[in-house]
Design a protein around this motif. Structure first.
Motif, PDB file in Angstrom:
ATOM      1  N   VAL A  55       0.862  -1.177   0.000  1.00 30.77           N
ATOM      2  CA  VAL A  55       0.000   0.000   0.000  1.00 30.77           C
ATOM      3  C   VAL A  55       0.899   1.228   0.000  1.00 30.77           C
ATOM      4  N   THR A  56       0.734   2.105  -0.985  1.00 35.67           N
ATOM      5  CA  THR A  56       1.607   3.270  -1.098  1.00 35.67           C
ATOM      6  C   THR A  56       0.796   4.550  -1.214  1.00 35.67           C
ATOM      7  N   LYS A  57       1.447   5.657  -0.888  1.00 38.47           N
ATOM      8  CA  LYS A  57       0.854   6.989  -1.049  1.00 38.47           C
ATOM      9  C   LYS A  57       1.141   7.431  -2.478  1.00 38.47           C
ATOM     10  N   GLU A  58       0.175   7.231  -3.372  1.00 41.39           N
ATOM     11  CA  GLU A  58       0.455   7.423  -4.795  1.00 41.39           C
ATOM     12  C   GLU A  58      -0.619   8.284  -5.449  1.00 41.39           C
ATOM     13  N   PRO A  59      -0.226   9.277  -6.294  1.00 43.24           N
ATOM     14  CA  PRO A  59       1.168   9.610  -6.602  1.00 43.24           C
ATOM     15  C   PRO A  59       1.782  10.475  -5.510  1.00 43.24           C
ATOM     16  N   MET A  60       3.103  10.342  -5.332  1.00 43.56           N
ATOM     17  CA  MET A  60       3.848  11.209  -4.441  1.00 43.56           C
ATOM     18  C   MET A  60       4.120  12.532  -5.147  1.00 43.56           C
ATOM     19  N   GLN A  61       4.242  13.602  -4.381  1.00 44.87           N
ATOM     20  CA  GLN A  61       4.575  14.896  -4.965  1.00 44.87           C
ATOM     21  C   GLN A  61       6.000  15.275  -4.587  1.00 44.87           C
ATOM     22  N   ALA A  62       6.808  15.569  -5.615  1.00 48.80           N
ATOM     23  CA  ALA A  62       8.187  15.981  -5.370  1.00 48.80           C
ATOM     24  C   ALA A  62       8.205  17.314  -4.600  1.00 48.80           C
ATOM     25  N   PRO A  63       9.236  17.539  -3.758  1.00 47.24           N
ATOM     26  CA  PRO A  63      10.408  16.670  -3.587  1.00 47.24           C
ATOM     27  C   PRO A  63      10.145  15.507  -2.640  1.00 47.24           C
ATOM     28  N   VAL A  64      10.836  14.384  -2.917  1.00 50.30           N
ATOM     29  CA  VAL A  64      10.810  13.214  -2.047  1.00 50.30           C
ATOM     30  C   VAL A  64      12.237  12.985  -1.550  1.00 50.30           C
ATOM     31  N   LYS A  65      12.392  12.808  -0.261  1.00 50.94           N
ATOM     32  CA  LYS A  65      13.717  12.573   0.295  1.00 50.94           C
ATOM     33  C   LYS A  65      13.948  11.088   0.542  1.00 50.94           C
ATOM     34  N   LYS A  66      15.164  10.648   0.294  1.00 49.37           N
ATOM     35  CA  LYS A  66      15.528   9.273   0.596  1.00 49.37           C
ATOM     36  C   LYS A  66      15.246   8.993   2.077  1.00 49.37           C
ATOM     37  N   GLY A  67      14.554   7.908   2.344  1.00 53.39           N
ATOM     38  CA  GLY A  67      14.214   7.564   3.729  1.00 53.39           C
ATOM     39  C   GLY A  67      12.834   8.017   4.152  1.00 53.39           C
ATOM     40  N   ASP A  68      12.152   8.838   3.322  1.00 57.10           N
ATOM     41  CA  ASP A  68      10.767   9.206   3.636  1.00 57.10           C
ATOM     42  C   ASP A  68       9.890   7.964   3.601  1.00 57.10           C
ATOM     43  N   GLN A  69       8.981   7.839   4.580  1.00 56.33           N
ATOM     44  CA  GLN A  69       8.053   6.711   4.523  1.00 56.33           C
ATOM     45  C   GLN A  69       7.013   7.002   3.459  1.00 56.33           C
ATOM     46  N   ILE A  70       6.869   6.094   2.501  1.00 55.98           N
ATOM     47  CA  ILE A  70       5.960   6.319   1.371  1.00 55.98           C
ATOM     48  C   ILE A  70       4.909   5.224   1.237  1.00 55.98           C
ATOM     49  N   GLY A  71       4.833   4.352   2.210  1.00 58.46           N
ATOM     50  CA  GLY A  71       3.821   3.300   2.161  1.00 58.46           C
ATOM     51  C   GLY A  71       4.082   2.244   3.194  1.00 58.46           C
ATOM     52  N   GLU A  72       3.388   1.118   3.053  1.00 60.35           N
ATOM     53  CA  GLU A  72       3.585   0.006   3.967  1.00 60.35           C
ATOM     54  C   GLU A  72       3.385  -1.310   3.250  1.00 60.35           C
ATOM     55  N   LEU A  73       4.022  -2.325   3.786  1.00 59.34           N
ATOM     56  CA  LEU A  73       3.888  -3.685   3.270  1.00 59.34           C
ATOM     57  C   LEU A  73       3.086  -4.484   4.278  1.00 59.34           C
ATOM     58  N   ARG A  74       2.040  -5.136   3.822  1.00 58.94           N
ATOM     59  CA  ARG A  74       1.178  -5.904   4.714  1.00 58.94           C
ATOM     60  C   ARG A  74       1.373  -7.391   4.470  1.00 58.94           C
TER      61      ARG A  74
END
Length: 387
Positions: A327-346
């Motif tokens: 499950v992801t937050k899509e679409p993401m809006q730039a800027p995105v930083k490395k290490g930002d939480q962008i979703g989860e795995l269930r």
């Protein structure tokens, strides 16, 4: 209150995962006399069973594991060596309870004192170490408490080095589990002290009080028993699975009614934890789980990853029936930083409630230039944003 837990309590230091339950708790748990229980798989970080694990309790001689931690820490920092000798004070010599039988006025090597604490549970040896490292046992106890809080034992307080009964000397099964894990992972070069089955000092040979060390059917290699009239019988124990030496379990139980109950109950819980589960690597560290759409960026997607190997402890019956949902937050809006939480795995299995783990951006995605963003925005208004 009893809670049967199968998700990671803290897979990563800043993300708390919900704790799902098994459909049914094994029947034998209801017959245990232990008042506090803590069971954790160290390879996956998964909590397997808790019973009043955060309730304050007398720690008895299990406190000596914290004393040993302090000594191991000093050894690792070079502040003391195993060959150094500490003098035996009259206070140490006179101390009652379980003893190493050190003699007043003599000097004893740190290595022997450690064996006296870990194998023989000598109250006298703990005082010699405390005085040798800190000058006084009261000073050493304050340092024990400070170090305990530093490594995450938030509900612990130490008034002495031995676990001698004191209303202000306490810990929890959870905190002792944290301590056991730190002893094992912080000082692998010294953890072997806990598997020593007997030690002779001053002509007196004493057997290690940990009953699980002598079980041929369990690969237990530590760590410490305890007993007081108020707290009952307790044990911190650790062992590895028969088919996977990388899979290590820590068990902490306290409040049992007798030595026999301690041996039987802890053995049964340890056998259950080691023999009824299998660890499965679901996702490797930094491996892309999904490419997530990004808008207004210099890249159209960013990879979603886990930042540690995702290992899950599963009952044997469930090991081949695992379903993974992303499950992801899509679409993401730039800027995105490395290490930002962008979703989860269930993770979904027949016997467990769903378990959730965080997904992180694998790289930075910077904003595109203003012209590109204008035309991208115009396109979204005319045709809709990408899904």
């Amino acid at each position: 209150m009893t809670k049967f837990i199968t998700a990671l309590a803290f897979l990563f230091t800043f993300f708390v995962v919900a704790a799902p339950s098994f459909a049914a708790e094994p029947a034998f748990f209801s017959r245990l006399s232990a008042k506090q229980i803590y069971v954790k798989d160290l390879q996956s970080g998964q909590l397997l069973y808790l019973k009043d694990a955060q309730r304050r309790m007398p720690t008895s001689s299990m406190s000596k594991v914290m004393t040993a931690y302090m000594v191991f820490d000093a050894l690792k920092k070079g502040e003391v060596s195993l060959n150094d000798e500490f003098p035996v004070s009259e206070k140490a010599w006179r101390k009652g309870g379980s003893k190493m039988f050190v003699e007043v006025g003599k000097k004893v090597a740190v290595e022997d004192l450690l064996k006296g604490v870990i194998v023989q549970s000598g109250n006298d040896a703990t005082i010699v170490l405390a005085e040798g490292l800190a000058g006084a046992e009261t000073v050493f106890a304050r340092k024990m408490t400070a170090k305990a809080h530093e490594i995450g034992m938030e509900n612990s307080n130490f008034m002495n080095a031995s676990g001698w009964p004191d209303p202000n000397h306490y810990s929890t099964a959870e905190d002792l589990g944290i301590l056991a894990e730190h002893i094992i992972t912080d000082f692998p070069e010294y953890y072997g002290f806990y598997s020593i089955q007997s030690f002779e000092y001053n002509g007196i040979k004493q057997r290690n009080r940990n009953p699980l060390l002598f079980r041929d059917d369990l690969r237990v290699d530590g760590i410490k028993t305890g007993h007081t009239e108020i707290g009952g019988y307790g044990l911190m124990a650790s062992g590895v699975a028969p088919d996977n030496a990388e899979r290590r379990v820590v068990v902490v139980m306290n409040g049992m009614k007798s030595e026999q109950a301690r041996a039987q109950e802890t053995g049964r819980v340890m056998a259950w934890a080691l023999n009824n589960f299998e660890n499965k690597l679901l996702v490797e560290k930094d491996k892309s789980v999904k490419n997530v759409r990004v808008v207004y960026g210099r890249q159209d997607t960013v990879a979603a990853t886990v930042n540690e190997d995702l290992i899950v402890t599963l009952p044997y019956l469930d090991k081949d029936m695992v379903k993974i949902e992303v499950v992801t937050k899509e679409p993401m809006q730039a800027p995105v930083k490395k290490g930002d939480q962008i979703g989860e795995l269930r993770v979904i299995t027949p016997e467990l409630e769903p378990m959730s783990y965080p997904l992180y951006a694998a790289q930075d995605v910077k904003k595109s230039n203003i012209v590109s963003r204008f035309f991208e925005s115009l396109s979204y208004k005319l045709f809709g944003a990408p899904q």
